[in-house]
Design a protein around this motif. Structure first.
Motif, PDB file in Angstrom:
ATOM      1  N   LEU A  25      46.816  40.160  28.423  1.00 38.09           N
ATOM      2  CA  LEU A  25      45.670  39.540  29.081  1.00 38.09           C
ATOM      3  C   LEU A  25      44.517  40.520  28.994  1.00 38.09           C
ATOM      4  CD1 LEU A  25      47.468  38.208  32.248  1.00 38.09           C
ATOM      5  CD2 LEU A  25      46.214  36.783  30.645  1.00 38.09           C
ATOM      6  N   TYR A  26      43.355  40.011  28.698  1.00 38.30           N
ATOM      7  CA  TYR A  26      42.158  40.835  28.565  1.00 38.30           C
ATOM      8  C   TYR A  26      41.119  40.278  29.521  1.00 38.30           C
ATOM      9  CZ  TYR A  26      37.941  42.750  26.375  1.00 38.30           C
ATOM     10  OH  TYR A  26      36.741  43.381  26.136  1.00 38.30           O
ATOM     11  N   LEU A  27      40.574  41.137  30.369  1.00 38.02           N
ATOM     12  CA  LEU A  27      39.608  40.705  31.371  1.00 38.02           C
ATOM     13  C   LEU A  27      38.416  41.651  31.365  1.00 38.02           C
ATOM     14  CD1 LEU A  27      38.827  38.934  33.837  1.00 38.02           C
ATOM     15  CD2 LEU A  27      40.165  40.522  35.247  1.00 38.02           C
ATOM     16  N   VAL A  28      37.215  41.067  31.299  1.00 40.47           N
ATOM     17  CA  VAL A  28      35.977  41.844  31.348  1.00 40.47           C
ATOM     18  C   VAL A  28      35.299  41.559  32.686  1.00 40.47           C
ATOM     19  CG1 VAL A  28      33.751  42.300  30.262  1.00 40.47           C
ATOM     20  CG2 VAL A  28      35.733  41.697  28.847  1.00 40.47           C
ATOM     21  N   LEU A  29      34.921  42.636  33.379  1.00 42.05           N
ATOM     22  CA  LEU A  29      34.328  42.530  34.707  1.00 42.05           C
ATOM     23  C   LEU A  29      32.949  43.156  34.746  1.00 42.05           C
ATOM     24  CD1 LEU A  29      37.434  43.858  36.641  1.00 42.05           C
ATOM     25  CD2 LEU A  29      36.696  41.482  36.558  1.00 42.05           C
ATOM     26  N   ASP A  30      32.080  42.561  35.525  1.00 48.61           N
ATOM     27  CA  ASP A  30      30.798  43.169  35.845  1.00 48.61           C
ATOM     28  C   ASP A  30      31.089  44.264  36.871  1.00 48.61           C
ATOM     29  OD1 ASP A  30      28.403  43.837  37.256  1.00 48.61           O
ATOM     30  OD2 ASP A  30      27.527  41.912  36.696  1.00 48.61           O
ATOM     31  N   LYS A  31      30.811  45.502  36.487  1.00 51.04           N
ATOM     32  CA  LYS A  31      31.163  46.648  37.320  1.00 51.04           C
ATOM     33  C   LYS A  31      30.499  46.605  38.697  1.00 51.04           C
ATOM     34  CE  LYS A  31      31.490  51.635  36.577  1.00 51.04           C
ATOM     35  NZ  LYS A  31      31.109  52.698  35.628  1.00 51.04           N
ATOM     36  N   SER A  32      29.280  46.088  38.776  1.00 53.73           N
ATOM     37  CA  SER A  32      28.550  46.096  40.042  1.00 53.73           C
ATOM     38  C   SER A  32      29.013  45.004  41.006  1.00 53.73           C
ATOM     39  CB  SER A  32      27.047  45.946  39.791  1.00 53.73           C
ATOM     40  OG  SER A  32      26.768  44.665  39.257  1.00 53.73           O
ATOM     41  N   ARG A  33      29.726  44.003  40.505  1.00 51.64           N
ATOM     42  CA  ARG A  33      30.126  42.879  41.354  1.00 51.64           C
ATOM     43  C   ARG A  33      31.629  42.763  41.553  1.00 51.64           C
ATOM     44  NH1 ARG A  33      28.950  37.597  39.893  1.00 51.64           N
ATOM     45  NH2 ARG A  33      29.491  38.082  37.762  1.00 51.64           N
ATOM     46  N   SER A  34      32.401  43.699  41.014  1.00 50.67           N
ATOM     47  CA  SER A  34      33.847  43.529  41.058  1.00 50.67           C
ATOM     48  C   SER A  34      34.532  44.623  41.867  1.00 50.67           C
ATOM     49  CB  SER A  34      34.413  43.505  39.641  1.00 50.67           C
ATOM     50  OG  SER A  34      34.168  44.735  39.001  1.00 50.67           O
ATOM     51  N   ASN A  35      35.722  44.300  42.315  1.00 51.93           N
ATOM     52  CA  ASN A  35      36.602  45.236  42.988  1.00 51.93           C
ATOM     53  C   ASN A  35      37.767  45.465  42.031  1.00 51.93           C
ATOM     54  OD1 ASN A  35      38.933  46.135  44.469  1.00 51.93           O
ATOM     55  ND2 ASN A  35      37.895  45.565  46.366  1.00 51.93           N
ATOM     56  N   LEU A  36      37.834  46.654  41.456  1.00 53.53           N
ATOM     57  CA  LEU A  36      38.824  46.933  40.420  1.00 53.53           C
ATOM     58  C   LEU A  36      40.254  46.776  40.921  1.00 53.53           C
ATOM     59  CD1 LEU A  36      39.345  47.756  37.525  1.00 53.53           C
ATOM     60  CD2 LEU A  36      39.093  50.155  38.226  1.00 53.53           C
ATOM     61  N   ALA A  37      40.534  47.245  42.111  1.00 54.62           N
ATOM     62  CA  ALA A  37      41.892  47.128  42.658  1.00 54.62           C
ATOM     63  C   ALA A  37      42.294  45.659  42.824  1.00 54.62           C
ATOM     64  CB  ALA A  37      41.998  47.858  43.991  1.00 54.62           C
ATOM     65  N   MET A  38      41.391  44.846  43.330  1.00 53.87           N
ATOM     66  CA  MET A  38      41.697  43.419  43.491  1.00 53.87           C
ATOM     67  C   MET A  38      41.834  42.723  42.147  1.00 53.87           C
ATOM     68  SD  MET A  38      42.291  42.702  46.560  1.00 53.87           S
ATOM     69  CE  MET A  38      42.369  40.937  46.368  1.00 53.87           C
ATOM     70  N   ALA A  39      41.019  43.112  41.186  1.00 52.86           N
ATOM     71  CA  ALA A  39      41.108  42.523  39.848  1.00 52.86           C
ATOM     72  C   ALA A  39      42.467  42.834  39.224  1.00 52.86           C
ATOM     73  CB  ALA A  39      39.978  43.046  38.966  1.00 52.86           C
ATOM     74  N   ARG A  40      42.918  44.065  39.346  1.00 49.23           N
ATOM     75  CA  ARG A  40      44.235  44.442  38.809  1.00 49.23           C
ATOM     76  C   ARG A  40      45.333  43.642  39.499  1.00 49.23           C
ATOM     77  NH1 ARG A  40      45.943  49.951  39.271  1.00 49.23           N
ATOM     78  NH2 ARG A  40      47.379  49.465  37.584  1.00 49.23           N
ATOM     79  N   HIS A  41      45.224  43.483  40.796  1.00 51.35           N
ATOM     80  CA  HIS A  41      46.208  42.717  41.562  1.00 51.35           C
ATOM     81  C   HIS A  41      46.246  41.254  41.094  1.00 51.35           C
ATOM     82  CE1 HIS A  41      48.598  41.412  44.985  1.00 51.35           C
ATOM     83  NE2 HIS A  41      47.694  40.473  45.210  1.00 51.35           N
ATOM     84  N   GLN A  42      45.084  40.644  40.947  1.00 46.69           N
ATOM     85  CA  GLN A  42      45.017  39.242  40.510  1.00 46.69           C
ATOM     86  C   GLN A  42      45.516  39.087  39.077  1.00 46.69           C
ATOM     87  OE1 GLN A  42      44.810  36.924  42.420  1.00 46.69           O
ATOM     88  NE2 GLN A  42      43.193  37.073  43.919  1.00 46.69           N
ATOM     89  N   LEU A  43      45.185  40.040  38.216  1.00 44.89           N
ATOM     90  CA  LEU A  43      45.623  39.964  36.823  1.00 44.89           C
ATOM     91  C   LEU A  43      47.147  40.061  36.742  1.00 44.89           C
ATOM     92  CD1 LEU A  43      44.132  39.559  34.171  1.00 44.89           C
ATOM     93  CD2 LEU A  43      44.154  42.026  33.851  1.00 44.89           C
ATOM     94  N   LYS A  44      47.737  40.902  37.571  1.00 45.78           N
ATOM     95  CA  LYS A  44      49.203  41.004  37.612  1.00 45.78           C
ATOM     96  C   LYS A  44      49.818  39.681  38.053  1.00 45.78           C
ATOM     97  CE  LYS A  44      53.062  43.478  39.572  1.00 45.78           C
ATOM     98  NZ  LYS A  44      53.569  44.369  40.571  1.00 45.78           N
ATOM     99  N   ARG A  45      49.229  39.071  39.083  1.00 48.82           N
ATOM    100  CA  ARG A  45      49.730  37.783  39.574  1.00 48.82           C
ATOM    101  C   ARG A  45      49.662  36.717  38.483  1.00 48.82           C
ATOM    102  NH1 ARG A  45      47.380  33.477  40.985  1.00 48.82           N
ATOM    103  NH2 ARG A  45      45.306  34.386  41.088  1.00 48.82           N
ATOM    104  N   VAL A  46      48.542  36.653  37.779  1.00 50.68           N
ATOM    105  CA  VAL A  46      48.377  35.679  36.705  1.00 50.68           C
ATOM    106  C   VAL A  46      49.380  35.958  35.585  1.00 50.68           C
ATOM    107  CG1 VAL A  46      46.782  34.901  34.893  1.00 50.68           C
ATOM    108  CG2 VAL A  46      45.986  35.133  37.249  1.00 50.68           C
ATOM    109  N   GLU A  47      49.545  37.231  35.246  1.00 49.31           N
ATOM    110  CA  GLU A  47      50.500  37.623  34.187  1.00 49.31           C
ATOM    111  C   GLU A  47      51.912  37.163  34.520  1.00 49.31           C
ATOM    112  OE1 GLU A  47      53.717  40.301  33.034  1.00 49.31           O
ATOM    113  OE2 GLU A  47      52.485  40.969  34.704  1.00 49.31           O
ATOM    114  N   GLU A  48      52.304  37.295  35.778  1.00 44.41           N
ATOM    115  CA  GLU A  48      53.663  36.909  36.195  1.00 44.41           C
ATOM    116  C   GLU A  48      53.884  35.401  36.109  1.00 44.41           C
ATOM    117  OE1 GLU A  48      53.730  38.679  40.072  1.00 44.41           O
ATOM    118  OE2 GLU A  48      54.456  40.612  39.298  1.00 44.41           O
TER     119      GLU A  48
END
Length: 124
Positions: A97-120
């Motif tokens: 899975l590849y995800l691009v985030l706007d650094k100023s509007r994102s929470n990296l820890a939450m993005a990693r958590h959500q990406l893991k959930r989607v991956e599963e």
């Protein structure tokens, strides 16, 4: 279990600051699906290029004799985060899975958590 299309919609709507997402086969470099992106973010080009990143890291781990699996790879740019998460499980071998985030509007820890959930939940 969720299809590629449903998984991409899920990650784009559940992750604050998401600019684009893709499911990629890293044996071929082909994107199985993309969502988002734009003229400044060609997700098919990024998919192919990030395939090389994964291959290089896997080779390096082998040369170093490191065991274990890669969970994710983070590339930090001036204004963006690029997250690469390898898909595990019987149906996801060879995918990421590849995800691009706007650094100023994102929470990296939450993005990693959500990406893991989607991956599963991803079923290909």
């Amino acid at each position: 279990m969720a299809s590629v299309e449903v998984s991409l919609k899920d990650v784009m709507t559940s992750v604050e600051g998401a600019l684009g997402a893709a499911v990629v086969d890293y044996s071929s470099g082909m994107a199985l699906g993309t969502l988002g992106g734009g003229k400044d973010l060609d997700l098919t080009v990024a998919a192919a290029g990030n395939t090389d990143v994964i291959r290089a890291k896997v080779r390096t781990m082998e040369l170093l004799g490191l065991s274990g699996q890669i969970e994710d790879i983070l590339i930090t740019l001036e204004s963006q985060y690029h997250l690469i998460r390898l898909v595990t499980g019987r149906s996801g071998n060879g995918l990421f899975l590849y995800l691009v985030l706007d650094k100023s509007r994102s929470n990296l820890a939450m993005a990693r958590h959500q990406l893991k959930r989607v991956e599963e939940q991803l079923e290909v």
